[in-house]
Scaffold this motif. Sequence first.
Motif, PDB file in Angstrom:
ATOM      1  N   GLY A  31       0.771  -1.234   0.000  1.00  0.00           N
ATOM      2  CA  GLY A  31       0.000   0.000   0.000  1.00  0.00           C
ATOM      3  C   GLY A  31       0.798   1.278   0.000  1.00  0.00           C
ATOM      4  O   GLY A  31       0.214   2.372   0.032  1.00  0.00           O
ATOM      5  N   LEU A  32       2.136   1.211  -0.053  1.00  0.00           N
ATOM      6  CA  LEU A  32       2.932   2.443  -0.108  1.00  0.00           C
ATOM      7  C   LEU A  32       2.834   3.038  -1.507  1.00  0.00           C
ATOM      8  O   LEU A  32       3.022   2.338  -2.509  1.00  0.00           O
ATOM      9  N   ALA A  33       2.553   4.322  -1.599  1.00  0.00           N
ATOM     10  CA  ALA A  33       2.349   4.981  -2.887  1.00  0.00           C
ATOM     11  C   ALA A  33       3.676   5.391  -3.516  1.00  0.00           C
ATOM     12  O   ALA A  33       4.575   5.898  -2.826  1.00  0.00           O
ATOM     13  N   PHE A  34       3.807   5.178  -4.817  1.00  0.00           N
ATOM     14  CA  PHE A  34       4.951   5.609  -5.618  1.00  0.00           C
ATOM     15  C   PHE A  34       4.416   6.360  -6.833  1.00  0.00           C
ATOM     16  O   PHE A  34       3.271   6.137  -7.265  1.00  0.00           O
ATOM     17  N   PRO A  35       5.224   7.225  -7.462  1.00  0.00           N
ATOM     18  CA  PRO A  35       4.806   7.820  -8.733  1.00  0.00           C
ATOM     19  C   PRO A  35       4.682   6.723  -9.806  1.00  0.00           C
ATOM     20  O   PRO A  35       5.323   5.667  -9.714  1.00  0.00           O
ATOM     21  N   ARG A  36       3.885   6.985 -10.814  1.00  0.00           N
ATOM     22  CA  ARG A  36       3.768   6.050 -11.932  1.00  0.00           C
ATOM     23  C   ARG A  36       5.135   5.885 -12.591  1.00  0.00           C
ATOM     24  O   ARG A  36       5.866   6.857 -12.793  1.00  0.00           O
ATOM     25  N   ALA A  37       5.509   4.644 -12.900  1.00  0.00           N
ATOM     26  CA  ALA A  37       6.841   4.392 -13.455  1.00  0.00           C
ATOM     27  C   ALA A  37       6.845   3.126 -14.290  1.00  0.00           C
ATOM     28  O   ALA A  37       5.996   2.236 -14.118  1.00  0.00           O
ATOM     29  N   GLU A  38       7.818   3.065 -15.232  1.00  0.00           N
ATOM     30  CA  GLU A  38       8.112   1.851 -15.983  1.00  0.00           C
ATOM     31  C   GLU A  38       9.623   1.725 -16.091  1.00  0.00           C
ATOM     32  O   GLU A  38      10.360   2.721 -15.933  1.00  0.00           O
ATOM     33  N   ARG A  46       6.403   9.400 -22.727  1.00  0.00           N
ATOM     34  CA  ARG A  46       5.203   9.917 -23.378  1.00  0.00           C
ATOM     35  C   ARG A  46       3.944   9.310 -22.755  1.00  0.00           C
ATOM     36  O   ARG A  46       2.922   9.978 -22.618  1.00  0.00           O
ATOM     37  N   ARG A  47       4.046   8.033 -22.359  1.00  0.00           N
ATOM     38  CA  ARG A  47       2.884   7.419 -21.714  1.00  0.00           C
ATOM     39  C   ARG A  47       2.666   7.977 -20.310  1.00  0.00           C
ATOM     40  O   ARG A  47       1.532   8.219 -19.889  1.00  0.00           O
ATOM     41  N   VAL A  48       3.755   8.156 -19.597  1.00  0.00           N
ATOM     42  CA  VAL A  48       3.660   8.663 -18.218  1.00  0.00           C
ATOM     43  C   VAL A  48       3.257  10.124 -18.223  1.00  0.00           C
ATOM     44  O   VAL A  48       2.469  10.576 -17.380  1.00  0.00           O
ATOM     45  N   GLY A  49       3.802  10.859 -19.168  1.00  0.00           N
ATOM     46  CA  GLY A  49       3.534  12.287 -19.262  1.00  0.00           C
ATOM     47  C   GLY A  49       4.685  13.130 -18.762  1.00  0.00           C
ATOM     48  O   GLY A  49       5.158  12.945 -17.633  1.00  0.00           O
ATOM     49  N   PHE A  50       5.169  14.052 -19.614  1.00  0.00           N
ATOM     50  CA  PHE A  50       6.262  14.946 -19.230  1.00  0.00           C
ATOM     51  C   PHE A  50       5.771  15.967 -18.199  1.00  0.00           C
ATOM     52  O   PHE A  50       4.570  16.318 -18.195  1.00  0.00           O
TER      53      PHE A  50
END
Length: 683
Positions: free
Chosen positions: A489-496, A509-513
């Motif tokens: 349940g710890l939150a992280f920014p969206r990442a790949e 581009r998918r994550v957003g600049f």
Amino acid sequence: MTGPDQPPDALFDPASVAVVGASAQPGKWGYWLAKGALTGRGRRQVHLVNRRGGSLDGVPFRAGLAGLACEHVVVAVPPAQVRPVVTEGLAAGARCFTVITSGGEPAEERALAREVTARGARLLGPNCMGLVDTSSELRLSWGEFPAGAVGLVSQSGNLALEIGRLLGRAGQGFSRFVSLGNQRDIDAAEALETLVGHAPTRVLAAYVEDFRDGRRLAGVLAAAHAAGKPVLLLTVGRSPAAAGAAASHTGALVSSYDTVAAVCRDSGALLLESAGELVDTALCLLATRGWPTDGAAPRVAVVGDSGGQGALAADAFAVRAVPVPELSADVARRLAEALPPGAGCRNPVDLAGAGEADLGSYARVTQTLLDSGEADVVALTGYFGDYASADPQRTAHECAVAGALADAAARTGRPLLVHTMARDTPALAVLRERGTPVYERIEQAAAALSGAARLAAAAPADPPSLPRPAPPAADGGYETVRALLATRGLAFPRAEFVTDAEEAVAVARRVGFPVVLKAMGLAHKTEAGGVALALADADAVRAALARMRASTGAARYAVEAMAAPAHAHELIVGVRHDPAFGPVALAGIGGLTAELHPDTGLALAPLTPARARALLLGLRHAPLLTGWRGAPAVDLEAAATALCVIADVAAAHTEFTELEVNPLLVHPGGALALDAHAVVRGV
């Protein structure tokens, strides 16, 4: 007890004792052990063993243990003879062994302990200084141990002797002393545990270097506090160790000494710095009766026969968080009636020469303050106790006043502390005999009272239970640790995660600049040039990845959404596995200067939400989190929950020697982890 289920009577009050290696030659260990054992022969059988024969004080030496009934065997023979003596003692039915001699190599000592405990007996040592129980007339050690109410457990024999001498000079002494030696069976936790239920022991003291089972020790400390037995602890490790080889910021910030300090705080014990400070505090605690139980610091009224000394005394208490309140007009009026015109009557109280004119003034003023209900403690500072030195005819009167002072403290149940420039005078002997602490320096009295107050205000808890171990993680890298923490349940920014520049651009581009690019496989990414922030377009991503590949050689990268919530603050949260105490959680103010200006709190992991919140609110910079200068407060509940998740995961993954989230971004809307990694045991 940690070994076989064996009552402590055989250790501390045996029906019979045998000293193997007894000697009639003063200066030898065997002489002092035998001499000490003989002091208790009115209570128990004492056998002295030396294969060469001889005698001491009319007691003949036996050739061996065969045929003797002996519950407790003291072994003071050359190392090569230790094992045969123990084997012979076991055959004779011995239930306890105190081994003064070194037991040889560690493996040999462990084998010795296994032989003893396998037969249902217990082992103290090897390589110890013995033990003393003044209440049962058991003296099996070298040196003098005055009788009193302090129980001491120590890994240092000489330190025990120093503490004993300081206690003796102050009119106090030991109820029991246990020298731990190499702790092959009986350890510090077990020895302290025997003192909790020992009625003659009112204050527990310990010097420990090797904590062995630290969590069990923490539980004993909490149990002692609950039983009304304050614990004073000394240890080593305050000197800063080089942190250059630390695998994480947490490793650099969590020292073993700081861990012990946190355990003492949470277990209701007091960590001190020297033998003198320990004795000073013990004397204060032994004089304590009926203090407030609401957690408030005791109020102190200062009485001085010198304005300067009284003012300095008031400062000494106040700077140590012991309040020196102004006295009410009614109490001030009653004091003024007993003092010369112009005397200070509002706290500190200045006798203004009244004591020189009439020694009884000391008792009358002190009694008024103790009876007033406006002070929990009275501190007398200055010259009292020294009048008879200049005028021996005043000896009887000064001693009578000393008795009246002690009477007032006993009658009211409020302690009196005395600081005086005198030393070892008859009046001071009266005070010490009556249990009134006497200090040579006012800062000793102030530090002792402050320590006693911290103990009185403590709210200890048993150490947290460890969770069931989780399946080992594949590695300690960001990708793996992030997944473990996110699952809880710890939150992280969206990442790949990517391996080349074009993949990175596509993900961005998918994550957003704007995005953040991180090189994987690095503990200290920023220092190694493995982090690039606020990349605004594809060209910036390509350029950053090229620079990172050249500087770090990384083969894998994370592309994350840039997170910059308003009114956010960086925390560092980590867990380090301590060899004695297990997982220890750290929470502190993060950022690049975390090691330069450390502001951290520690506690045994896992954490409860209340403990996590307390860690955050205990930081020096906690006002930044609660709303400094009109800024909105961060979500403390979310921050505390994040701390709990990190501590839980680290405690369950025993393969991690360290786990760290740095930074954990806390803000009014929640908590967000921006980086994480772990150090895997053996890697």
